[in-house]
Enzyme design. Structure first.
Site, PDB file in Angstrom:
ATOM      1  N   TYR A 118      10.227   0.405   3.083  1.00  0.00           N
ATOM      2  CA  TYR A 118       9.771  -0.933   2.696  1.00  0.00           C
ATOM      3  C   TYR A 118       9.134  -1.588   3.903  1.00  0.00           C
ATOM      4  O   TYR A 118       9.656  -1.478   5.017  1.00  0.00           O
ATOM      5  CB  TYR A 118      10.970  -1.783   2.228  1.00  0.00           C
ATOM      6  CG  TYR A 118      10.606  -3.233   1.986  1.00  0.00           C
ATOM      7  CD1 TYR A 118      10.207  -3.672   0.725  1.00  0.00           C
ATOM      8  CD2 TYR A 118      10.630  -4.166   3.033  1.00  0.00           C
ATOM      9  CE1 TYR A 118       9.854  -4.991   0.505  1.00  0.00           C
ATOM     10  CE2 TYR A 118      10.270  -5.490   2.821  1.00  0.00           C
ATOM     11  CZ  TYR A 118       9.879  -5.884   1.553  1.00  0.00           C
ATOM     12  OH  TYR A 118       9.521  -7.191   1.336  1.00  0.00           O
ATOM     13  N   GLU A 206       3.165  -7.091   1.067  1.00  0.00           N
ATOM     14  CA  GLU A 206       4.408  -6.369   0.798  1.00  0.00           C
ATOM     15  C   GLU A 206       4.022  -4.967   0.338  1.00  0.00           C
ATOM     16  O   GLU A 206       3.363  -4.816  -0.699  1.00  0.00           O
ATOM     17  CB  GLU A 206       5.243  -7.071  -0.267  1.00  0.00           C
ATOM     18  CG  GLU A 206       6.616  -6.429  -0.424  1.00  0.00           C
ATOM     19  CD  GLU A 206       7.483  -7.133  -1.463  1.00  0.00           C
ATOM     20  OE1 GLU A 206       7.048  -7.271  -2.625  1.00  0.00           O
ATOM     21  OE2 GLU A 206       8.607  -7.528  -1.106  1.00  0.00           O
TER      22      GLU A 206
END
Ligand code: GDP
Ligand code: MN
Length: 398
Positions: A118, A206
């Site tokens: 991530y 993101e």
């Protein structure tokens, strides 16, 4: 301004961030052509069909599917395009899918352990610095990671005067457990990502997941990009990426009319001049027991045409049961605004089907109140702020 995955990836790619390649398509025939083209460009024989909507969690909602041949690309695309995709991030009704992104399959068949990470870049408002947030727990909902295993989320703050330093990019790669070629690749990826974030004037990136392939390539499989709207004047090409179909239609219409409007859940429509007064008005409505249905700043020139447009927009929301007009007449005289309200009311006739409470304060407030009281219209006038809010509560039976 939010972007679709394919647009975000386009921007990343333009700054040298390695991405999972894809071609966008708006019908199943175009999807098949896209897949053929991808095979020419990348050699891939499997594909991923990805719904393009402004919402995450698409995989969970059935909006991301693997296709092992062109026939599957066609049938999956046909199913996904036009569907209402429900994900943990949409309403129960879901979001209509207008396009799919046909991607190369980067989770190579036989690749037993593709590593997913991530990574996001965003502003830490507490310190006033940008930061890179990253985790070994990629592909999962980061809120869940934050709740269950917060020690697996790392952050790296970036000094605005120095920018991202090489040792910081290496530290990130190292903390992700990488070594050798993969460490070098990740270092390059992080640097390019941060450059892209700064140069594109984004307010959030993101990338979940960032993927390490079995041959140690690092690439962005997903891309959620939010641009800073205030900087769009510097990026005419990005401004064209706006997809109005993804936005609240009432807000889009208000924006086109030059009104500052935000849709909210309550039942009291607000028409106010100035953002500060609009915030104060919403507070007072809440204190009086109501709930604001919107934030609306009509700006300095509250003439009849503008007031009429504003009424029209407020009334598009079926939840509105009363409208509070709260205008401070500084430069704009209250009697002019009052005339505007009366004229708008007259011209809209029975389109206005809820009580209107009107408080005008400032230059020529007395004349304005007279104008309203003598208009023969069903507009309830008020002088004081609290009085106006109480009258709203009255008409709602609170
Ligand atoms: P999101 O669900 O909206 O976050 O969409 P993502 O783009 O993150 O995709 C969801 C999931 O699809 C990823 O976490 C992967 O597990 C899977 N996925 C994405 N690309 C590929 C691919 O090329 N091959 C395979 N097999 N799975 C993929
Ligand atoms: Mn994702």
């Amino acid at each position: 301004m939010n972007l679709h995955e394919y647009q975000g990836k386009e921007i990343l790619n333009s700054f040298g961030v390695r991405i999972q390649r894809g071609i966008v398509a708006s019908n199943h025939k175009a999807a098949v052509d896209a897949a053929k083209q991808l095979t020419v460009e990348t050699g891939t024989s499997w594909y991923v069909v990805k719904a393009q909507v402004h919402a995450g969690g698409r995989g969970k909602g059935g909006g991301v599917k693997l296709a092992k041949n062109l026939a599957e690309v066609e049938s999956i695309s046909n199913d996904i395009i036009g569907m209402m995709l429900v994900t943990p991030q949409t309403s129960a009704e879901g979001k209509k899918v207008n396009q799919v992104l046909i991607c190369e399959d980067v989770y190579y068949p036989g690749d037993s352990e593709p590593e997913e990470y991530y990574m996001s870049v965003l502003l830490n408002r507490n310190t006033g610095k940008n930061m890179i947030m990253y985790s070994t727990e990629g592909g999962m909902d980061i809120e869940t990671v934050a709740e269950e295993t917060p020690h697996l989320i790392f952050t790296e703050e970036i000094d605005p005067t120095m920018g991202l330093l090489p040792f910081q990019a290496r530290k990130i790669a190292f903390n992700l457990g990488l070594s050798g070629v993969a460490l070098k690749e990740m270092t390059k990826f992080v640097s390019a990502l941060y450059t892209a974030y700064i140069k594109s004037d984004s307010s959030m990136f993101e990338i979940n997941p960032v993927l390490k392939t079995s041959d140690s390539k690092i690439l962005a499989v997903d891309a959620k990009v939010t641009l800073d709207e205030n900087a769009l004047y510097r990026h005419k090409d990005y401004a064209l990426m706006r997809d109005l179909r993804e936005e609240n239609p009432i807000e889009v219409e208000a924006k086109a009319a030059g009104l500052n409007y935000v849709d909210l859940d309550g039942n009291v429509g607000c028409m106010v001049n100035g953002a500060g007064l609009a915030m104060g008005t919403m507070d007072l409505i809440k204190q009086a027991g109501g709930e604001p249905a919107n934030f609306l700043d009509v700006g300095g020139t509250a003439d009849a045409a503008r007031v009429e447009t504003a009424f029209g927009i407020i009334l598009k929301d079926p939840n509105v049961k009363a409208i509070l007009v709260n205008i401070f007449g500084g430069i704009v005289r209250c009697d002019r605004v009052a005339q505007g309200v009366v004229d708008a009311y007259k011209s809209m006739g029975d389109k206005i089907n809820v009580p209107i409470i009107c408080r005008l304060q400032g230059t020529n407030a007395v004349e304005a109140k007279e104008l309203i009281d003598n208009s023969g219209m069903e507009i309830i006038s008020a002088t004081e702020f609290q009085e106006a809010a109480d009258k709203v509560a009255d008409v709602l039976g609170l």
